[in-house]
Design a protein around this motif. Structure first.
Motif, PDB file in Angstrom:
ATOM      1  N   ASP A 137       1.021  -1.693   0.201  1.00 52.71           N
ATOM      2  CA  ASP A 137       0.096   0.274   0.126  1.00 52.71           C
ATOM      3  C   ASP A 137       0.882   1.305  -0.274  1.00 52.71           C
ATOM      4  O   ASP A 137       0.306   2.409   0.405  1.00 52.71           O
ATOM      5  CB  ASP A 137      -0.656  -0.146   1.618  1.00 52.71           C
ATOM      6  CG  ASP A 137      -1.566  -1.422   1.198  1.00 52.71           C
ATOM      7  OD1 ASP A 137      -2.354  -1.401   0.083  1.00 52.71           O
ATOM      8  OD2 ASP A 137      -2.696  -1.722   2.244  1.00 52.71           O
ATOM      9  N   ILE A 138       1.749   1.236  -0.171  1.00 54.41           N
ATOM     10  CA  ILE A 138       3.297   2.650   0.076  1.00 54.41           C
ATOM     11  C   ILE A 138       3.723   2.121  -0.884  1.00 54.41           C
ATOM     12  O   ILE A 138       4.784   1.318  -1.697  1.00 54.41           O
ATOM     13  CB  ILE A 138       3.649   1.892   1.426  1.00 54.41           C
ATOM     14  CG1 ILE A 138       3.266   2.550   2.718  1.00 54.41           C
ATOM     15  CG2 ILE A 138       4.818   3.880   1.171  1.00 54.41           C
ATOM     16  CD1 ILE A 138       3.618   2.411   3.894  1.00 54.41           C
ATOM     17  N   TYR A 139       4.171   3.361  -1.859  1.00 51.08           N
ATOM     18  CA  TYR A 139       5.001   3.698  -2.825  1.00 51.08           C
ATOM     19  C   TYR A 139       6.142   4.780  -2.774  1.00 51.08           C
ATOM     20  O   TYR A 139       5.485   5.698  -1.914  1.00 51.08           O
ATOM     21  CB  TYR A 139       3.816   4.156  -4.514  1.00 51.08           C
ATOM     22  CG  TYR A 139       3.357   3.284  -4.733  1.00 51.08           C
ATOM     23  CD1 TYR A 139       3.714   2.596  -6.047  1.00 51.08           C
ATOM     24  CD2 TYR A 139       1.933   2.105  -3.951  1.00 51.08           C
ATOM     25  CE1 TYR A 139       2.974   1.369  -6.774  1.00 51.08           C
ATOM     26  CE2 TYR A 139       1.381   1.483  -4.623  1.00 51.08           C
ATOM     27  CZ  TYR A 139       1.596   1.384  -5.912  1.00 51.08           C
ATOM     28  OH  TYR A 139       1.165  -0.251  -6.292  1.00 51.08           O
ATOM     29  N   ALA A 140       7.215   4.848  -2.675  1.00 52.73           N
ATOM     30  CA  ALA A 140       8.156   5.833  -2.701  1.00 52.73           C
ATOM     31  C   ALA A 140       8.915   6.028  -4.316  1.00 52.73           C
ATOM     32  O   ALA A 140       9.234   5.512  -4.859  1.00 52.73           O
ATOM     33  CB  ALA A 140       8.834   5.776  -1.739  1.00 52.73           C
ATOM     34  N   ILE A 141       9.087   7.164  -4.333  1.00 51.23           N
ATOM     35  CA  ILE A 141       9.704   7.892  -5.345  1.00 51.23           C
ATOM     36  C   ILE A 141      10.672   9.083  -5.558  1.00 51.23           C
ATOM     37  O   ILE A 141      10.743   9.986  -3.894  1.00 51.23           O
ATOM     38  CB  ILE A 141       8.865   8.209  -6.503  1.00 51.23           C
ATOM     39  CG1 ILE A 141       8.265   9.569  -5.482  1.00 51.23           C
ATOM     40  CG2 ILE A 141       7.605   7.434  -6.655  1.00 51.23           C
ATOM     41  CD1 ILE A 141       7.285  10.484  -7.098  1.00 51.23           C
ATOM     42  N   GLY A 142      11.906   9.084  -6.268  1.00 51.22           N
ATOM     43  CA  GLY A 142      12.425  10.541  -6.096  1.00 51.22           C
ATOM     44  C   GLY A 142      13.642   9.758  -4.597  1.00 51.22           C
ATOM     45  O   GLY A 142      14.218   8.742  -4.768  1.00 51.22           O
TER      46      GLY A 142
END
Length: 247
Positions: free
Chosen positions: A53-58
């Motif tokens: 349920d958790i996306y991370a970017i950058g």
């Protein structure tokens, strides 16, 4: 420039460079998702973390895989954001390896790199890593100014797969070579495939046989010699002593 040092001492410098680094501010998710030692959240090729349920970017994320290099720059962040957006929208889009393809200039010299260094490749792939160097004209000198390019190719001599490259040149247009080499690394091309990859040509910008092709060909020749038990030429200079010609 005057810089105040400890003990109230002062010293004058011609110029100063500061490399402060970057620390991901991800403590909010500590213990909830997998992270690297620096705090970067480990994500897959859709930007999903170990928590579905958790996306991370950058700057907060690092893509897991063979090229899991933390790369807090805008070029990577933009791609990661787009991939995450498509993934959340239900499209089957995956990011390509983040290769840390970067460039910078010092005075009249340009430097570019992509993929792994020799040390990083040996750490991730194994000891069967080879590096080949070439010094060659960057353009057809009869038609343009005197330009040169020094380039290195890093590959696995057992599989032939290309894992990294670096370039130094006084020709700004040579940036197209590192883009070609980045594609080769990202696509898992072998030195043979790189040697004959179709590349663009314009006489006053580059060579009819790209430096990227030439590096691949050097790998083909090196591995033919290795198989025959002959010495490998790891350093090549194309053209005459003043780099006025090309092969």
């Amino acid at each position: 420039m005057k810089l105040t040092l400890t003990m109230a001492r002062q010293k004058v410098f011609d110029f100063m460079a500061i490399a402060a680094g970057l620390q991901p501010n991800t403590m909010l998710l500590a213990g909830q998702v997998d992270m690297r030692e620096n705090g970067a959240i480990v994500v897959d090729d859709t930007m999903k973390s170990s928590n579905p349920d958790i996306y991370a970017i950058g700057d907060s994320a690092v893509v897991d895989g063979k090229f899991d290099q933390y790369f807090p720059l805008m070029s990577a962040a933009l791609k990661m954001g787009r991939v995450a957006g498509y993934a959340v929208a239900g499209l089957d889009v995956k990011i390509q390896p983040i290769l840390r393809t970067i460039g910078f200039s010092i005075f009249d010299r340009f430097f570019y790199k992509t993929g792994l260094t020799v040390e990083a490749a040996k750490e991730r792939i194994g000891d069967h890593i080879e590096r080949l160097d070439i010094h060659t004209p960057a353009t057809i000198h009869a038609l343009g100014e005197q330009t040169d390019i020094v380039a290195s190719l890093i590959y696995d001599y057992e599989s032939g797969i290309v894992y990294g490259a670096q370039i130094s040149t006084n020709a700004p247009a040579a940036a197209e070579v590192i883009t070609t080499l980045s594609h080769a690394v990202s696509s898992g091309l072998t030195v043979t495939e790189l040697a004959f990859l179709d590349t663009y040509f314009e006489s006053e910008i580059n060579l009819p046989y790209s430096v990227a092709n030439r590096l691949g060909e050097m790998g083909v020749i090196a591995e033919a010699k290795r198989a025959a038990g002959k010495a490998i030429d790891r350093n090549t200079v194309d053209g005459d002593d003043n780099l006025n010609g090309f092969q």
